[in-house]
Enzyme design. Sequence first.
Site, PDB file in Angstrom:
ATOM      1  NE  ARG A  22      -0.445   0.837   4.905  1.00 11.98           N
ATOM      2  CZ  ARG A  22      -0.784   0.361   6.064  1.00 11.98           C
ATOM      3  NH1 ARG A  22      -1.581  -0.362   6.467  1.00 11.98           N
ATOM      4  NH2 ARG A  22       0.147   0.791   7.124  1.00 11.98           N
ATOM      5  CG  ASP A  23       1.567   5.511   1.069  1.00 16.48           C
ATOM      6  OD1 ASP A  23       1.010   6.324   0.316  1.00 16.48           O
ATOM      7  OD2 ASP A  23       2.384   6.144   2.070  1.00 16.48           O
TER       8      ASP A  23
ATOM      9  CB  SER B  33       0.655   5.359   5.225  1.00 14.11           C
ATOM     10  OG  SER B  33       0.513   6.634   5.826  1.00 14.11           O
TER      11      SER B  33
ATOM     12  CG  ASP C 165      -0.918  13.172   7.757  1.00 14.71           C
ATOM     13  OD1 ASP C 165      -2.142  12.602   7.990  1.00 14.71           O
ATOM     14  OD2 ASP C 165      -1.150  14.386   7.833  1.00 14.71           O
TER      15      ASP C 165
ATOM     16  CG  ASP D 125      -4.148   7.594  -0.202  1.00 15.65           C
ATOM     17  OD1 ASP D 125      -4.942   8.420  -0.300  1.00 15.65           O
ATOM     18  OD2 ASP D 125      -3.038   7.988   0.650  1.00 15.65           O
TER      19      ASP D 125
END
Length: 377
Positions: free
Chosen positions: A119-120, A126, A332, A166
Amino acid sequence: MKNSAALLALATSLFAPFIAATPVVARDTSVNPFLGKTLYLDPLYSSQVQAAIATLQAEGKTDLAAKAAEVAKVPTFIWISQRSDVTKIGPILYDAKSIQTSTGKAQAVQLVVYDLPDRDCSAGASAGEYVIDNAGESRYEAFVKAVHDEIQRVPEVQVIIVLEPDSLGNIITNQGNPKCAKAAPVHKRGISLAIATLSQLSNVSIYVDAAHAGWLGWPGNIEATADLLGELLTNAKAIYPDASVRGVATDVSNYNGLGNQPQMGYDDLIYAQNLAPLLTAVGYPAHFIVDQGRSGNQNYTRYAGFGLRPSTNTPDPLIDAIVWVKPGGQGDGTSDPSSPRYDATCSSDASHVPAPEAGTWFQSYFEQLIINANPPF
């Protein structure tokens, strides 16, 4: 849609073990799941804010401490972003059930399900625990099944899920990045699997994340967004014919306005209004929730503040609810360039630095969000 019969047959056979052995109660996806519900307060965020209040009081910042006490009353989403987080779902739901029983007020628990492998992929701030090259897809399947099983234990409590922030943005706009190009088909299969698995539960309503106006709201991107959402839902129905979603989540962990920014790309009401007819055309429900936990622009913008409070009083019937998906004060991403999860965006000129790792408490930023809150606390 761009799926062949062979692909659908493969998906159905591959994910057959995740389909419920007995029929489930049909869900009425025409109903806004937020209506008539009291949103459950995240125990972790509440404890973090209480610790922040103690720090403010010790520093003599009594006015900020009083305002922070009001922040502690705001319901936020609870992030299930690693396998170890799954075990807290059951206790949270049982607690919500207890509150529901004692108060007579129906509770809704808000969850973010966020653990796709790689992911990301375009940033890294992240980055998660699963890697495609290390059995990441099968581990994600087990993760989704575990989330399903925890929620299934407490069917009396409404659960509202934001699914995989995202991912759609990376699939649509970052295919020039080799990591994102490799992840795209895995993410598509994973999201469809999650829809098919979690929508078997009659107390679950799903909003698939569709990034934000500044990412996918532009001509070219917005059409591709609707097509992809339609494809994901179609593929979920190939796995489980009654698979369903309530709609789309936007502006998660971002800073866009909602009906107060005239420029395209800065306002998620404009994004929702432009996306809605395209969703309807591909058979995807055109209902939205919009994260307004922070207002501003970019990661850690030094001008950001807490935004509109969660509410079903929204500027357009397309919007089911204004929500706080990202709990303000939780990081974040880090501004430390030596970190494996460093993202240059988090150390830009517009950013509030030094910033800790994603998810870590960020006291000075929390204070800024209170000071710049609009509307104020």
